[in-house]
Scaffold this motif. Structure first.
Motif, PDB file in Angstrom:
ATOM      1  N   ARG B  27      91.834 -13.991 117.218  1.00  0.00           N
ATOM      2  CA  ARG B  27      93.251 -13.739 116.322  1.00  0.00           C
ATOM      3  C   ARG B  27      92.939 -13.183 115.074  1.00  0.00           C
ATOM      4  O   ARG B  27      93.902 -12.777 114.315  1.00  0.00           O
ATOM      5  CB  ARG B  27      93.737 -15.050 116.399  1.00  0.00           C
ATOM      6  CG  ARG B  27      94.646 -15.281 117.540  1.00  0.00           C
ATOM      7  CD  ARG B  27      95.632 -16.397 117.433  1.00  0.00           C
ATOM      8  NE  ARG B  27      95.958 -17.021 118.666  1.00  0.00           N
ATOM      9  CZ  ARG B  27      95.274 -18.490 119.233  1.00  0.00           C
ATOM     10  NH1 ARG B  27      94.368 -19.010 118.698  1.00  0.00           N
ATOM     11  NH2 ARG B  27      95.707 -18.651 120.373  1.00  0.00           N
ATOM     12  N   GLU B  99      99.185   1.940 121.891  1.00  0.00           N
ATOM     13  CA  GLU B  99     100.142   1.986 122.978  1.00  0.00           C
ATOM     14  C   GLU B  99      99.565   1.733 124.334  1.00  0.00           C
ATOM     15  O   GLU B  99     100.113   1.614 125.349  1.00  0.00           O
ATOM     16  CB  GLU B  99     100.848   3.219 122.953  1.00  0.00           C
ATOM     17  CG  GLU B  99     100.031   4.624 123.158  1.00  0.00           C
ATOM     18  CD  GLU B  99      99.310   4.930 121.775  1.00  0.00           C
ATOM     19  OE1 GLU B  99      99.291   4.361 120.981  1.00  0.00           O
ATOM     20  OE2 GLU B  99      98.855   6.356 121.889  1.00  0.00           O
ATOM     21  N   TRP B 101      97.456  -0.838 125.161  1.00  0.00           N
ATOM     22  CA  TRP B 101      97.191  -2.133 125.356  1.00  0.00           C
ATOM     23  C   TRP B 101      98.375  -2.749 126.086  1.00  0.00           C
ATOM     24  O   TRP B 101      99.462  -2.378 125.866  1.00  0.00           O
ATOM     25  CB  TRP B 101      96.976  -2.915 124.067  1.00  0.00           C
ATOM     26  CG  TRP B 101      95.714  -2.523 123.347  1.00  0.00           C
ATOM     27  CD1 TRP B 101      95.433  -1.541 122.754  1.00  0.00           C
ATOM     28  CD2 TRP B 101      94.462  -3.531 123.291  1.00  0.00           C
ATOM     29  NE1 TRP B 101      94.193  -1.629 122.171  1.00  0.00           N
ATOM     30  CE2 TRP B 101      93.604  -2.633 122.754  1.00  0.00           C
ATOM     31  CE3 TRP B 101      94.318  -4.843 124.048  1.00  0.00           C
ATOM     32  CZ2 TRP B 101      92.328  -3.355 122.111  1.00  0.00           C
ATOM     33  CZ3 TRP B 101      92.733  -5.259 123.773  1.00  0.00           C
ATOM     34  CH2 TRP B 101      91.846  -4.531 122.768  1.00  0.00           C
ATOM     35  N   THR B 102      97.725  -3.778 127.137  1.00  0.00           N
ATOM     36  CA  THR B 102      99.017  -4.401 127.904  1.00  0.00           C
ATOM     37  C   THR B 102      99.353  -5.354 127.055  1.00  0.00           C
ATOM     38  O   THR B 102     100.537  -6.237 127.442  1.00  0.00           O
ATOM     39  CB  THR B 102      98.336  -4.748 129.200  1.00  0.00           C
ATOM     40  OG1 THR B 102      97.216  -5.412 129.009  1.00  0.00           O
ATOM     41  CG2 THR B 102      98.183  -3.637 129.800  1.00  0.00           C
ATOM     42  N   SER B 103      98.709  -6.026 126.230  1.00  0.00           N
ATOM     43  CA  SER B 103      99.297  -7.057 125.297  1.00  0.00           C
ATOM     44  C   SER B 103      98.393  -6.852 123.734  1.00  0.00           C
ATOM     45  O   SER B 103      97.676  -6.241 123.821  1.00  0.00           O
ATOM     46  CB  SER B 103      98.737  -8.404 125.881  1.00  0.00           C
ATOM     47  OG  SER B 103      97.248  -8.438 126.125  1.00  0.00           O
ATOM     48  N   PRO B 104      99.039  -7.442 122.646  1.00  0.00           N
ATOM     49  CA  PRO B 104      98.874  -7.147 121.559  1.00  0.00           C
ATOM     50  C   PRO B 104      97.093  -7.648 121.420  1.00  0.00           C
ATOM     51  O   PRO B 104      96.648  -8.381 121.855  1.00  0.00           O
ATOM     52  CB  PRO B 104      99.569  -7.941 120.575  1.00  0.00           C
ATOM     53  CG  PRO B 104     100.725  -8.077 121.353  1.00  0.00           C
ATOM     54  CD  PRO B 104     100.397  -8.250 122.820  1.00  0.00           C
ATOM     55  N   GLU B 107      96.070 -10.949 120.023  1.00  0.00           N
ATOM     56  CA  GLU B 107      96.858 -12.002 120.272  1.00  0.00           C
ATOM     57  C   GLU B 107      96.289 -12.240 122.034  1.00  0.00           C
ATOM     58  O   GLU B 107      96.766 -11.774 122.829  1.00  0.00           O
ATOM     59  CB  GLU B 107      98.187 -11.792 120.608  1.00  0.00           C
ATOM     60  CG  GLU B 107      98.933 -11.867 119.076  1.00  0.00           C
ATOM     61  CD  GLU B 107     100.514 -11.372 119.258  1.00  0.00           C
ATOM     62  OE1 GLU B 107     101.265 -11.677 120.287  1.00  0.00           O
ATOM     63  OE2 GLU B 107     100.884 -10.949 118.300  1.00  0.00           O
ATOM     64  N   VAL B 109      95.130 -13.129 125.367  1.00  0.00           N
ATOM     65  CA  VAL B 109      95.873 -13.714 126.384  1.00  0.00           C
ATOM     66  C   VAL B 109      94.640 -14.018 127.684  1.00  0.00           C
ATOM     67  O   VAL B 109      93.796 -13.319 127.766  1.00  0.00           O
ATOM     68  CB  VAL B 109      96.971 -12.914 127.082  1.00  0.00           C
ATOM     69  CG1 VAL B 109      97.984 -12.950 125.951  1.00  0.00           C
ATOM     70  CG2 VAL B 109      96.246 -11.402 127.219  1.00  0.00           C
ATOM     71  N   VAL B 111      94.392 -13.700 131.356  1.00  0.00           N
ATOM     72  CA  VAL B 111      95.171 -13.471 132.756  1.00  0.00           C
ATOM     73  C   VAL B 111      93.841 -13.050 133.672  1.00  0.00           C
ATOM     74  O   VAL B 111      92.942 -12.500 133.701  1.00  0.00           O
ATOM     75  CB  VAL B 111      95.754 -11.770 132.528  1.00  0.00           C
ATOM     76  CG1 VAL B 111      96.472 -11.252 133.800  1.00  0.00           C
ATOM     77  CG2 VAL B 111      96.388 -11.879 131.171  1.00  0.00           C
ATOM     78  N   ALA B 117      91.569  -9.041 124.771  1.00  0.00           N
ATOM     79  CA  ALA B 117      91.665  -8.881 123.335  1.00  0.00           C
ATOM     80  C   ALA B 117      90.781  -8.075 122.790  1.00  0.00           C
ATOM     81  O   ALA B 117      89.671  -7.895 123.420  1.00  0.00           O
ATOM     82  CB  ALA B 117      91.430 -10.282 122.465  1.00  0.00           C
ATOM     83  N   ASN B 433      92.469  -2.839 125.828  1.00  0.00           N
ATOM     84  CA  ASN B 433      92.422  -3.873 126.831  1.00  0.00           C
ATOM     85  C   ASN B 433      90.866  -4.335 127.244  1.00  0.00           C
ATOM     86  O   ASN B 433      90.350  -4.644 128.426  1.00  0.00           O
ATOM     87  CB  ASN B 433      93.042  -3.486 128.280  1.00  0.00           C
ATOM     88  CG  ASN B 433      94.360  -3.020 128.114  1.00  0.00           C
ATOM     89  OD1 ASN B 433      95.036  -3.597 127.467  1.00  0.00           O
ATOM     90  ND2 ASN B 433      94.838  -1.775 128.680  1.00  0.00           N
ATOM     91  N   LYS B 435      88.137  -6.788 127.454  1.00  0.00           N
ATOM     92  CA  LYS B 435      88.227  -8.409 128.157  1.00  0.00           C
ATOM     93  C   LYS B 435      86.788  -8.920 128.566  1.00  0.00           C
ATOM     94  O   LYS B 435      85.682  -7.996 128.295  1.00  0.00           O
ATOM     95  CB  LYS B 435      88.959  -8.141 129.443  1.00  0.00           C
ATOM     96  CG  LYS B 435      88.246  -7.151 130.575  1.00  0.00           C
ATOM     97  CD  LYS B 435      87.366  -8.175 131.470  1.00  0.00           C
ATOM     98  CE  LYS B 435      86.547  -7.379 132.591  1.00  0.00           C
ATOM     99  NZ  LYS B 435      85.419  -7.849 133.272  1.00  0.00           N
TER     100      LYS B 435
END
Lengths: 461, 461
Positions: B27, B99, B101-104, B107, B109, B111, B117, B433, B435
């Motif tokens: 974070r 733009e 990224w599928t999530s910030p 932050e 996540v 999945v 992140a 993205n 991971k």
């Protein structure tokens, strides 16, 4: 018939008025490349049309897919005899970067005998030399001494892209005996010139694609095709160390320079060391074994005008990019076909392309080289006219640049061009602080007054 | 002594807590390249320092000319025996373009068993694998089973530019028996790997200057030197058609691949067609006559990573520019000296440079290739530890990339590195993205718990 000296006397008495009209045109920011200036382009076209209407021409503003074209006609005193087509353009290059101008680009100023403004010379100033000459012929004699048509376009600085179609659609109306174009330079400030050659042009963009995304050079280096390496290999192969272009067949249609022309150019004693020294260079870089003027005027070239691909920011990024691009242009000489050169370029690239690479070749400009024989009756007539104004005979020179419209007028209208311009090499054409010497402007008017007289007496073939 | 299974059981019971700590670090937007994130970099350093302090280390945040470095020490149970130096970095690559990224990006996540992140794997996730292992050793046994030091820097993504100076200034404090680095990948999702080779790197920028300003190709084409043509000629000459690099002496220090290593790599049955097919390619582009893994891991490369010059906008501009630029990098193999390669490159360019051209060569990165012999006692100890976690023996692999800090630790501290990482090829490192598979993260923790046990028993040389 009116004596040409009467016309010249009128012009001499009205220098300030001529300059005022030139300034009026320069104040219109007719930048063809910038859409917000479309209205200004139309304003410039209207202004030119009005000038022509004032001096007895049937003048119209004609639509194209882009900026309009001004077309005008005058039958002359008899409606017979030579028919001249004067060509010019009212559009100008963008003035940017503005901060480098010493005065605002669209507020012309006269400083030390020079007028500084965007378009001062290219091509508003040059266009005004013959427009003023026609005006004084009108005032002194009621019109030009022979049949005259006028074509002033607004897209020369963006490649005259709608002009070929316009010429084709209006070929009957525009077909004359000779085109008169003032968009070239003098030999020097005291010596006029007639350009008898222009190089043609093939301007391409080469786009090479390899992988479907950018790759990490650590992960893929040694396995994946790098399109920049490939592009540099292809472009590096274009010429040998002696400057010869290696596309097979490239020189097939390039003629040897005639001995007479070579002797004529040698007599000009062009100082290449001074020419290169002015831009910080010292060693000629074209084909070895050719004279400077031959290389500049009568030999084709291959120049990479731009190249880009991969990471171009600060520092480092270890990328193998997916694409690489280059702008590659060829100056061509009369006899060379741009279409054939393009085919040769394509074959040259494809022969060096691995299976994994794709190439796209975009063409932005194609024009043929132009040659007007120096024994043309139009040149024969123009020479003494220019000599009378300048006190010395004009140089018959080549020109390394390309004026695509001259090629179009030849191809579409079958028209040769008489290329007589009054610019100087230091005019800063396309650059900040573009200027035109008032002496050049005024001798340009006088030259066109005399040339109108001389050309009107040519026996059209 | 505490049995390793006790430590593993503790780790197994606290997966959620491990993940929560990992998320805490993710974070913090510690983007080292972006000055506004300097405070976040320091916050990340403080966070790492606090973690280490919590588990019994003497931990400090140390200043550099850039982002700070975390240094920590633990004497282990006896203060004697092997001394391990764990290396990691808390800084991350910029997350842009956001733009995609599928999530910030900051932050995290979870999945489908993956944590998404920026920094999920590189290198926060990997750093957390050994930091968590050290935590569970602390909780189960009061501390690691041998002497451990820690070095976590904040400038790896911007070239570790202040680290060599830091290592030199603190050499005595940091000198250990072996560096343990988790910044590499596994062979595949089920097969661990120890990287025994890294390629080195020479990353340069080549700037060529010819005329003192941009020239018009009509006026100067055939006389003036074009620096883009020259640059493409030089770079096009870099390799022959078979992919061999043509800088004289370039291969002098490149050793042949030992037969045993070749056999070991052949046994891996690397599928280059699938590797290339994944990025839209089909034909290997490196040196002919070499296996894929040899080309990727044990042969040097020369890639143009970026190139630019002249006009690169829409359409055409007939310019002969004054300058041309390229980013050119070489992956080097152990034995090759970046300094010597740089000298060879300079000679290669200068030999092709006409009198009118000037060249400037900037160096952005220099590191030597790394090779750790597979009979090293550290590798011998790590192999069964990894096999115990994964149920299969680790692959001893090469790595085509470069980790300059590994080269620096070798050169400055005299330290070999044990390169055991848990990333996968599809982790989207440096991309949107990014991971890290939770399974990889957790098996990474377990692997480090077991490796700490195994390495603590090595008889240091």
């Amino acid at each position: 018939m009116t004596d040409v000296n009467t016309v010249l006397a009128l012009a001499a008495a009205q220098r300030e008025a001529s300059r005022a009209r030139w300034f009026d045109l320069l104040r219109i920011p007719s930048v063809s490349a910038q859409p917000p200036h479309a209205g200004d382009c139309r304003r410039a076209a209207d202004w030119v049309r009005a000038q022509l209407a004032q001096i007895g021409f049937t003048a119209t503003v004609r639509e194209t897919a882009g900026h309009p074209v001004v077309v005008a006609h005058h039958p002359g005193p008899t409606g017979t005899g030579p028919h001249l087509l004067f060509y010019g353009h009212y559009d100008v290059q963008p003035p940017e970067p503005l901060e480098l101008w010493t005065s605002p680009p669209f507020e012309p100023v006269l400083v030390d005998g020079r007028v500084v403004a965007r378009g001062a010379v290219d091509d508003k100033g040059q266009t005004m030399t013959w427009l003023e000459a026609l005006r004084f012929w009108h005032e002194a004699a009621g019109g030009p001494p022979c049949r005259v048509s006028v074509l002033v376009e607004g897209e020369e600085e963006i490649g005259s892209r709608n002009l070929p179609e316009f010429l084709e659609a209006n070929a009957e109306e525009l077909r004359a005996d000779i085109a008169v174009v003032s968009d070239t330079n003098m030999w020097d400030a005291d010596t006029p010139a007639i350009s008898t050659r222009l190089r043609g042009m093939l301007y391409t963009q080469i786009d090479i694609t390899a992988a479907n995304k950018d790759l990490h050079s650590g992960l893929f280096g040694g396995s994946a095709l790098n399109p920049i390496n490939l592009l540099t290999r292809i472009l590096g192969d274009l010429k040998d160390e002696g400057g010869e272009i290696l596309i097979p067949g490239f020189y097939d249609e390039v003629p040897d320079l005639p001995a007479a022309l070579r002797a004529q150019w040698d007599a000009l004693q062009f100082n290449e060391a001074a020419f290169l020294g002015g831009v910080g260079l010292s060693v000629p870089a074209g084909e070895v074994g050719r004279s400077a003027l031959e290389r500049l005027w009568a030999r084709p070239t291959a120049d990479v005008n731009g190249i880009w691909g991969g990471y171009t920011g600060e520092g480092s990024k270890t990328v193998i990019p997916s694409q690489a691009h280059a702008k590659v242009s060829f100056r061509l000489v009369p006899g060379q076909s741009p279409t054939k050169v393009l085919a040769g370029l394509r074959d040259f690239i494809v022969a060096r392309l691995p299976d994994d690479a794709q190439v796209k070749i975009q063409v932005f400009s194609m024009s043929e080289g132009i040659e007007v024989h120096s024994d043309s009756p139009w040149i024969t007539a123009a020479v003494p006219a220019l000599e009378a104004v300048f006190g010395r005979a004009p140089v018959l020179m080549g020109c390394g640049g390309s004026i695509p419209v001259v090629s179009s007028m030849k191809t579409i209208l079958g028209l040769d061009s008489l290329l007589v311009g009054f610019g100087l090499d230091d005019d800063q054409v396309h650059s900040p602080n573009e200027k035109f010497d008032v002496a050049c402007f005024e001798r340009g008017i006088d030259s066109h007054i005399r040339m109108l007289d001389a050309l009107s007496k040519v026996q059209a073939r």
